[in-house]
Design an enzyme around this catalytic site. Structure first.
Site, PDB file in Angstrom:
ATOM      1  N   HIS A   5       0.836  -1.198   0.000  1.00 34.84           N
ATOM      2  CA  HIS A   5       0.000   0.000   0.000  1.00 34.84           C
ATOM      3  C   HIS A   5       0.872   1.251   0.000  1.00 34.84           C
ATOM      4  CE1 HIS A   5      -3.234  -2.773   1.200  1.00 34.84           C
ATOM      5  NE2 HIS A   5      -4.052  -1.840   0.761  1.00 34.84           N
TER       6      HIS A   5
ATOM      7  N   LYS B 100      -0.297   4.702   4.731  1.00 31.61           N
ATOM      8  CA  LYS B 100      -1.152   3.750   5.442  1.00 31.61           C
ATOM      9  C   LYS B 100      -0.584   3.464   6.828  1.00 31.61           C
ATOM     10  CE  LYS B 100      -3.674  -0.589   4.864  1.00 31.61           C
ATOM     11  NZ  LYS B 100      -4.957   0.086   5.211  1.00 31.61           N
TER      12      LYS B 100
END
Length: 266
Positions: free
Chosen positions: A154, A158
């Site tokens: 990600h 995050k």
């Protein structure tokens, strides 16, 4: 259906506002922001990049729930308790996409679902929902001689790891094997770890750049590998799935539902 968006100023919140406004079966009823935010009173359409739509952002969760038939919540874990309380008090439907929740918070969602209908999912993508179903089937079919490893990547912003989607895929694999993920997961490896534990479900986490979401589940046998995976290229897929879930809740009795229910895969 009148839809409210919690966290309307956030990255997902803005996409959710757009998705609701552009959906022919949904009407944006309200949107909330954090208490004390500079966005309190701002036009929700302007926040979402749509231009003015005549709805001002509120920092009052009670007002958000009062205006809507269903609320979509992709905010931070610390906001969950108040939103569950309002959903119960006002008997309103709720769609929850917040990740990084504690076991106690997940139990609170299950308890609230005894009073109101809730869709709770780590990922609202149709592709990821289908992937989880395939992972469960593969885990049940291939047997313990195939090691299971889950890799996810990600964007650098995050804050939780492994991702909620990776954990959901791990739970799907564990369900296929008839085991409990939390008792069999290996979430980190470093240093002299020794041989791989039989039956473990391993996780590897990558963070960097602006990757929306990539998930790969590897079933590694002695003579062959099976690889199942999914890539997201636009966060709008999650917003569209959440709006679909919100509309699906119309007429549903209290209960805890997932995207597999929304797509008819349960």
């Amino acid at each position: 259906m009148r839809v409210g968006i919690a966290g309307a100023r956030g990255r997902m919140g803005r996409l959710l506002v757009r998705a609701v406004v552009e959906h022919p079966e949904a009407v944006l009823a309200a949107g909330s922001v954090r208490a004390g935010s500079a966005a309190v009173g701002a036009d929700l359409g302007t926040l979402a990049g749509l231009g003015p739509i005549g709805l001002a952002a509120t920092d009052d969760p009670a007002a958000l729930f009062a205006a809507a038939e269903v609320v979509i919540d992709f905010t931070q874990p610390e906001a969950l308790g108040r939103h569950l309380d309002e959903a119960i008090a006002q008997r309103k439907r709720l769609v929850i996409g917040t990740t990084g929740l504690t076991p106690d918070q997940e139990r609170a969602i299950a308890e609230a679902a005894r009073t109101v209908p809730i869709v709770f999912a780590a990922n609202f993508s149709m592709g990821v929902t289908l992937l989880a179903a395939l992972v469960r089937r593969a885990a049940a079919t291939l047997g313990p001689e195939f090691d299971i490893e889950i890799l996810e990547m990600h964007h650098r912003q995050k804050i939780d790891a492994p991702s909620g989607t990776a954990l959901a895929l791990g739970r799907a694999a564990a369900a296929g094997r008839g085991i409990v993920l939390e008792e069999n997961m290996e979430a980190a490896r470093h240093g002299h770890t020794g041989r791989r534990r039989d039956g473990a479900i391993g996780f590897a986490v990558l963070r960097g750049g602006q990757v929306v979401g990539e998930h790969t589940v590897l079933f590694a046998g002695a003579s062959e590998h099976l690889v199942l995976g999914h890539r997201s290229f636009d966060r709008r897929v999650y917003a569209d799935g959440a709006v679909r879930a919100a509309l699906w809740l119309a007429g549903k009795p209290p209960g805890l539902y997932g995207m597999e229910d929304v797509l008819g895969l349960a």
